[in-house]
Design a protein around this motif. Structure first.
Motif, PDB file in Angstrom:
ATOM      1  N   LYS A 103      -8.553   5.185   6.772  1.00 54.19           N
ATOM      2  CA  LYS A 103      -8.016   6.355   6.071  1.00 54.19           C
ATOM      3  C   LYS A 103      -6.978   7.111   6.889  1.00 54.19           C
ATOM      4  CE  LYS A 103     -11.754   7.118   2.780  1.00 54.19           C
ATOM      5  NZ  LYS A 103     -12.737   8.080   2.229  1.00 54.19           N
ATOM      6  N   PRO A 104      -7.255   7.406   8.173  1.00 54.04           N
ATOM      7  CA  PRO A 104      -6.204   8.066   8.969  1.00 54.04           C
ATOM      8  C   PRO A 104      -4.925   7.240   9.043  1.00 54.04           C
ATOM      9  CG  PRO A 104      -8.319   8.237  10.075  1.00 54.04           C
ATOM     10  CD  PRO A 104      -8.511   7.304   8.925  1.00 54.04           C
ATOM     11  N   MET A 105      -5.070   5.914   9.093  1.00 54.26           N
ATOM     12  CA  MET A 105      -3.896   5.050   9.153  1.00 54.26           C
ATOM     13  C   MET A 105      -3.058   5.180   7.886  1.00 54.26           C
ATOM     14  SD  MET A 105      -3.608   0.915   9.429  1.00 54.26           S
ATOM     15  CE  MET A 105      -4.863   0.828  10.665  1.00 54.26           C
ATOM     16  N   MET A 106      -3.735   5.180   6.730  1.00 52.71           N
ATOM     17  CA  MET A 106      -3.014   5.274   5.458  1.00 52.71           C
ATOM     18  C   MET A 106      -2.326   6.627   5.316  1.00 52.71           C
ATOM     19  SD  MET A 106      -5.584   3.330   2.805  1.00 52.71           S
ATOM     20  CE  MET A 106      -4.371   3.347   1.488  1.00 52.71           C
ATOM     21  N   ILE A 107      -2.993   7.691   5.761  1.00 54.62           N
ATOM     22  CA  ILE A 107      -2.376   9.019   5.709  1.00 54.62           C
ATOM     23  C   ILE A 107      -1.154   9.067   6.621  1.00 54.62           C
ATOM     24  CG2 ILE A 107      -2.709  11.459   6.263  1.00 54.62           C
ATOM     25  CD1 ILE A 107      -5.651  11.118   5.431  1.00 54.62           C
ATOM     26  N   ALA A 108      -1.288   8.472   7.827  1.00 50.48           N
ATOM     27  CA  ALA A 108      -0.165   8.429   8.772  1.00 50.48           C
ATOM     28  C   ALA A 108       1.006   7.647   8.185  1.00 50.48           C
ATOM     29  CB  ALA A 108      -0.617   7.804  10.086  1.00 50.48           C
ATOM     30  N   VAL A 109       0.700   6.527   7.512  1.00 58.74           N
ATOM     31  CA  VAL A 109       1.746   5.732   6.870  1.00 58.74           C
ATOM     32  C   VAL A 109       2.469   6.565   5.821  1.00 58.74           C
ATOM     33  CG1 VAL A 109       2.160   3.794   5.311  1.00 58.74           C
ATOM     34  CG2 VAL A 109       0.691   3.490   7.295  1.00 58.74           C
ATOM     35  N   GLY A 110       1.694   7.256   4.992  1.00 63.61           N
ATOM     36  CA  GLY A 110       2.288   8.066   3.938  1.00 63.61           C
ATOM     37  C   GLY A 110       3.165   9.179   4.482  1.00 63.61           C
ATOM     38  N   ILE A 111       2.676   9.893   5.491  1.00 62.05           N
ATOM     39  CA  ILE A 111       3.449  10.986   6.083  1.00 62.05           C
ATOM     40  C   ILE A 111       4.721  10.455   6.724  1.00 62.05           C
ATOM     41  CG2 ILE A 111       3.458  12.736   7.909  1.00 62.05           C
ATOM     42  CD1 ILE A 111       0.466  13.134   7.367  1.00 62.05           C
ATOM     43  N   LEU A 112       4.615   9.328   7.435  1.00 58.97           N
ATOM     44  CA  LEU A 112       5.785   8.739   8.078  1.00 58.97           C
ATOM     45  C   LEU A 112       6.854   8.386   7.045  1.00 58.97           C
ATOM     46  CD1 LEU A 112       7.238   7.525  10.550  1.00 58.97           C
ATOM     47  CD2 LEU A 112       6.057   5.382  10.054  1.00 58.97           C
ATOM     48  N   ILE A 113       6.444   7.768   5.940  1.00 59.03           N
ATOM     49  CA  ILE A 113       7.398   7.379   4.896  1.00 59.03           C
ATOM     50  C   ILE A 113       8.099   8.611   4.321  1.00 59.03           C
ATOM     51  CG2 ILE A 113       7.642   6.322   2.615  1.00 59.03           C
ATOM     52  CD1 ILE A 113       5.235   4.578   3.342  1.00 59.03           C
ATOM     53  N   ILE A 114       7.314   9.662   4.044  1.00 55.81           N
ATOM     54  CA  ILE A 114       7.890  10.879   3.466  1.00 55.81           C
ATOM     55  C   ILE A 114       8.909  11.504   4.414  1.00 55.81           C
ATOM     56  CG2 ILE A 114       7.370  13.260   2.783  1.00 55.81           C
ATOM     57  CD1 ILE A 114       4.735  12.229   1.629  1.00 55.81           C
ATOM     58  N   LEU A 115       8.552  11.614   5.701  1.00 55.25           N
ATOM     59  CA  LEU A 115       9.456  12.208   6.682  1.00 55.25           C
ATOM     60  C   LEU A 115      10.749  11.408   6.815  1.00 55.25           C
ATOM     61  CD1 LEU A 115       6.946  13.222   9.514  1.00 55.25           C
ATOM     62  CD2 LEU A 115       8.096  14.730   7.884  1.00 55.25           C
ATOM     63  N   LEU A 116      10.626  10.087   6.925  1.00 52.51           N
ATOM     64  CA  LEU A 116      11.806   9.234   7.054  1.00 52.51           C
ATOM     65  C   LEU A 116      12.661   9.283   5.796  1.00 52.51           C
ATOM     66  CD1 LEU A 116      10.265   6.103   8.830  1.00 52.51           C
ATOM     67  CD2 LEU A 116      11.672   7.900   9.848  1.00 52.51           C
ATOM     68  N   SER A 117      12.000   9.344   4.634  1.00 55.79           N
ATOM     69  CA  SER A 117      12.734   9.369   3.364  1.00 55.79           C
ATOM     70  C   SER A 117      13.494  10.676   3.184  1.00 55.79           C
ATOM     71  CB  SER A 117      11.762   9.164   2.203  1.00 55.79           C
ATOM     72  OG  SER A 117      11.117   7.919   2.307  1.00 55.79           O
ATOM     73  N   PHE A 118      12.848  11.807   3.502  1.00 54.52           N
ATOM     74  CA  PHE A 118      13.527  13.097   3.401  1.00 54.52           C
ATOM     75  C   PHE A 118      14.673  13.185   4.404  1.00 54.52           C
ATOM     76  CE2 PHE A 118       9.770  14.946   1.129  1.00 54.52           C
ATOM     77  CZ  PHE A 118      10.493  15.396   0.022  1.00 54.52           C
ATOM     78  N   LYS A 119      14.483  12.579   5.573  1.00 52.35           N
ATOM     79  CA  LYS A 119      15.546  12.551   6.579  1.00 52.35           C
ATOM     80  C   LYS A 119      16.752  11.778   6.036  1.00 52.35           C
ATOM     81  CE  LYS A 119      16.444  11.466  11.430  1.00 52.35           C
ATOM     82  NZ  LYS A 119      16.796  12.843  11.802  1.00 52.35           N
ATOM     83  N   THR A 120      16.474  10.657   5.362  1.00 49.37           N
ATOM     84  CA  THR A 120      17.544   9.865   4.751  1.00 49.37           C
ATOM     85  C   THR A 120      18.266  10.658   3.670  1.00 49.37           C
ATOM     86  OG1 THR A 120      16.330   7.813   5.172  1.00 49.37           O
ATOM     87  CG2 THR A 120      18.068   7.731   3.521  1.00 49.37           C
ATOM     88  N   LEU A 121      17.482  11.327   2.807  1.00 46.92           N
ATOM     89  CA  LEU A 121      18.073  12.112   1.722  1.00 46.92           C
ATOM     90  C   LEU A 121      18.902  13.276   2.254  1.00 46.92           C
ATOM     91  CD1 LEU A 121      15.115  12.192  -0.830  1.00 46.92           C
ATOM     92  CD2 LEU A 121      17.287  10.991  -1.101  1.00 46.92           C
ATOM     93  N   SER A 122      18.405  13.929   3.335  1.00 45.99           N
ATOM     94  CA  SER A 122      19.118  15.090   3.873  1.00 45.99           C
ATOM     95  C   SER A 122      20.502  14.720   4.403  1.00 45.99           C
ATOM     96  CB  SER A 122      18.289  15.736   4.995  1.00 45.99           C
ATOM     97  OG  SER A 122      18.188  14.864   6.111  1.00 45.99           O
ATOM     98  N   LYS A 123      20.621  13.509   4.919  1.00 50.38           N
ATOM     99  CA  LYS A 123      21.922  13.060   5.439  1.00 50.38           C
ATOM    100  C   LYS A 123      22.911  12.757   4.315  1.00 50.38           C
ATOM    101  CE  LYS A 123      20.323  11.017   9.781  1.00 50.38           C
ATOM    102  NZ  LYS A 123      20.245   9.765  10.570  1.00 50.38           N
ATOM    103  N   LEU A 124      22.374  12.475   3.126  1.00 50.12           N
ATOM    104  CA  LEU A 124      23.237  12.063   2.024  1.00 50.12           C
ATOM    105  C   LEU A 124      23.616  13.219   1.105  1.00 50.12           C
ATOM    106  CD1 LEU A 124      21.342   8.781   1.133  1.00 50.12           C
ATOM    107  CD2 LEU A 124      23.443   8.993   2.450  1.00 50.12           C
ATOM    108  N   LEU A 125      22.952  14.379   1.280  1.00 48.25           N
ATOM    109  CA  LEU A 125      23.205  15.535   0.412  1.00 48.25           C
ATOM    110  C   LEU A 125      24.279  16.445   1.012  1.00 48.25           C
ATOM    111  CD1 LEU A 125      19.554  16.408  -0.644  1.00 48.25           C
ATOM    112  CD2 LEU A 125      21.275  15.144  -1.946  1.00 48.25           C
TER     113      LEU A 125
END
Length: 300
Positions: free
Chosen positions: A278-300
């Motif tokens: 469970k901690p691994m899955m939560i870490a995976v989810g948080i990592l994806i969200i952070l990286l995705s928002f970082k990608t979006l922020s560079k494109l906006l």
């Protein structure tokens, strides 16, 4: 009758041993062959003086980036490309050099990661076989199109939004008491899409394929190990394609990432067995969200 049974048993064991060794020998031979080819074609850049001059503070930074990115990828099954590219760009490495360096270094780091996951028994070979060929085809198509046809930045927002949705699903499933495993259909299409997006977007094989499989309730240990093992072939295919069309630049960055990633690969595979589901899955989810928002922020 008993003698024939012993002979058949011995033959089966021998066949299994050969297959087990192939899982180690094939990546090792490909990596050695690639390294020899690169040194032969660029021997002037691998001279002793060039090595000494290149071993400076910048090299240590690239080495540290390689270690960190590989630990993220080895334990969570994703994030090497996104993590290393983000750090390189923030450090001031030009996009062309950072993209080339990440793709070439991944050919080595994913090979080391695959060997490490095999050593620690993290691989579901049936799953790897389902992902391998479609993923390679998708990565080659993506690398070719990115080299000659399309701009990878155009498609990045769509990848980021897709990964955020998957991350929310993964975190939600990690928080429920019981996860019902569902059969994942059309693995070939998933692998093609993941391989294609990985080449076009500069990363995405792990976030797309691993996230989808974890979201369907698959075991994190075998999912991450298997997706990492298949990623070697995907990275190798896309790396060769990029090398053929774009050449190689930034050897100091490449060597730093390779050495850091190769050294960190066994540790990442080892830590995978020590992390709870469970901690691994939560870490995976948080990592994806952070990286995705970082990608979006560079494109906006």
């Amino acid at each position: 009758m008993e003698k024939e049974l012993k002979i058949n048993t011995a033959a089966i064991k021998a066949d299994v041993t050969i297959k087990e060794r192939l899982w180690v020998l094939v990546p090792a031979v490909l990596l050695i062959g690639l390294l020899a080819t690169l040194i032969y074609n660029h021997h002037a850049e691998f001279s002793w003086n060039a090595f000494v001059d290149g071993f400076n503070q910048e090299f240590l930074v690239f080495f540290a980036i390689g270690v960190f990115a590989q630990l993220v990828d080895g334990t969570l099954g994703m994030g090497y490309g996104a993590t290393s590219t983000s750090f390189l760009l923030a450090y001031g490495v030009p996009p062309v050099i950072s993209s080339t360096a990440v793709h070439v270094s991944e050919m080595f780091t994913t090979g080391a990661s695959a060997l490490s996951h095999h050593r620690f028994g993290n691989i579901n070979k049936k799953l790897v076989k389902h992902l391998l060929i479609p993923g390679v085809l998708g990565s080659i198509m993506g690398a070719y199109l990115l080299s000659d046809v399309i701009n990878g930045d155009i498609i990045k927002p769509f990848i980021a939004v897709y990964m955020i949705v998957l991350a929310i699903i993964i975190i939600r499933k990690a928080l429920v008491k019981k996860i019902i495993k569902k059969k994942t259909k059309k693995l070939g299409f998933l692998a093609i899409f993941g391989g294609f997006m990985d080449s076009v977007g500069g990363g995405g094989w792990g976030p797309i394929v691993t996230s989808t499989l974890l979201g369907r309730g698959r075991n994190p240990r075998y999912t991450i190990g298997s997706v990492n093992a298949a990623e070697f072939a995907i990275s190798f295919a896309s790396g060769i394609t990029f090398m053929l069309f774009g050449g190689i630049h930034g050897w100091q960055v490449i060597i730093g990432l390779i050495l850091g990633g190769v050294i960190a690969a066994p540790l990442g595979a080892y830590l995978l067995n020590k992390i709870r589901r469970k901690p691994m899955m939560i870490a995976v989810g948080i990592l994806i969200i952070l990286l995705s928002f970082k990608t979006l922020s560079k494109l906006l």
